[in-house]
Design a protein around this motif. Structure first.
Motif, short mmCIF file in Angstrom:
data_model
loop_
_atom_site.label_atom_id
_atom_site.label_comp_id
_atom_site.label_asym_id
_atom_site.label_seq_id
_atom_site.Cartn_x
_atom_site.Cartn_y
_atom_site.Cartn_z
N ILE A 197 0.84 -1.21 0.00
CA ILE A 197 0.00 0.00 0.00
C ILE A 197 0.87 1.25 0.00
CG2 ILE A 197 -1.63 1.33 1.40
CD1 ILE A 197 -2.87 -1.41 2.21
N VAL A 198 1.91 1.26 0.83
CA VAL A 198 2.81 2.43 0.87
C VAL A 198 3.47 2.63 -0.49
CG1 VAL A 198 4.97 3.29 1.85
CG2 VAL A 198 3.21 2.36 3.35
N ASP A 199 3.96 1.55 -1.09
CA ASP A 199 4.58 1.67 -2.40
C ASP A 199 3.57 2.15 -3.45
OD1 ASP A 199 7.20 1.03 -1.82
OD2 ASP A 199 6.87 -1.11 -2.04
N TYR A 200 2.36 1.68 -3.37
CA TYR A 200 1.33 2.10 -4.32
C TYR A 200 1.03 3.58 -4.16
CZ TYR A 200 -3.15 2.33 -6.72
OH TYR A 200 -4.16 2.67 -7.55
N LYS A 201 0.95 4.04 -2.90
CA LYS A 201 0.69 5.46 -2.65
C LYS A 201 1.84 6.34 -3.14
CE LYS A 201 -3.25 5.23 -0.47
NZ LYS A 201 -4.46 5.82 -0.97
N MET A 202 3.05 5.79 -3.12
CA MET A 202 4.21 6.54 -3.60
C MET A 202 4.33 6.47 -5.13
SD MET A 202 7.06 5.78 -0.58
CE MET A 202 8.05 4.90 -1.70
N GLY A 203 3.43 5.75 -5.77
CA GLY A 203 3.46 5.67 -7.23
C GLY A 203 4.18 4.46 -7.77
#
Length: 153
Positions: free
Chosen positions: A39-45
């Motif tokens: 999720i964190v990686d997804y939010k960072m693009g």
């Protein structure tokens, strides 16, 4: 969380046993942390743009859990009375299903991984203090604290 921290504190400790609860709680918390990393990686693009397609937080989560996941699995095999060498079934087709079945089995109350020789009874059984460590808290033939318990060497 205690089962997860036990697995992480016993990072390179292949000896001993891990109960069914310890095993499943460790893997559940590991899965949740991996999901949080995704999720964190997804939010960072990550995984969307070509700018950051490696997903560094997810890779970090996978990297720090690589060894503890193996040691928890080996200790779980010890708990059901099997050798840690059975861990190599992970590299055989459908061998992971056998290990999954074994992980669901109950503990073997007395097996060869509980037997201590007189020479090994004098040695500390773990690098983790008894108050912190889960599982293996009762060591045959010892009534007091280990010689190194409570001290940092």
């Amino acid at each position: 969380m205690g089962a997860y921290f036990d697995g992480m504190l016993r990072y390179f400790e292949f000896s001993g046993r891990s109960t069914r609860t310890q095993y499943w709680m460790f893997y559940l918390i590991q899965l949740l942390m991996l999901a949080a990393g995704i999720i964190v990686d997804y939010k960072m693009g990550g995984a969307i743009s070509t700018r950051m397609n490696r997903m560094p937080v997810t890779l970090f989560m996978m990297f720090i859990h690589l060894v503890p996941a193996s040691t928890v699995q080996v200790r779980r095999l010890h708990d059901i009375g099997r050798s840690g060498g059975w861990y190599l079934l992970n590299f055989v087709p459908f061998g992971g299903l056998v290990l999954l079945y074994w992980a669901c089995l109950g503990s073997d109350q007395s097996n060869r991984y509980d037997v201590m020789t007189p020479a090994s009874a004098a040695l500390p059984q773990s690098s983790i203090p008894r108050g912190v460590r889960m599982g293996n808290t009762l060591v045959a033939g010892r009534t007091g604290p280990s010689p190194t318990e409570g001290r940092f060497i």
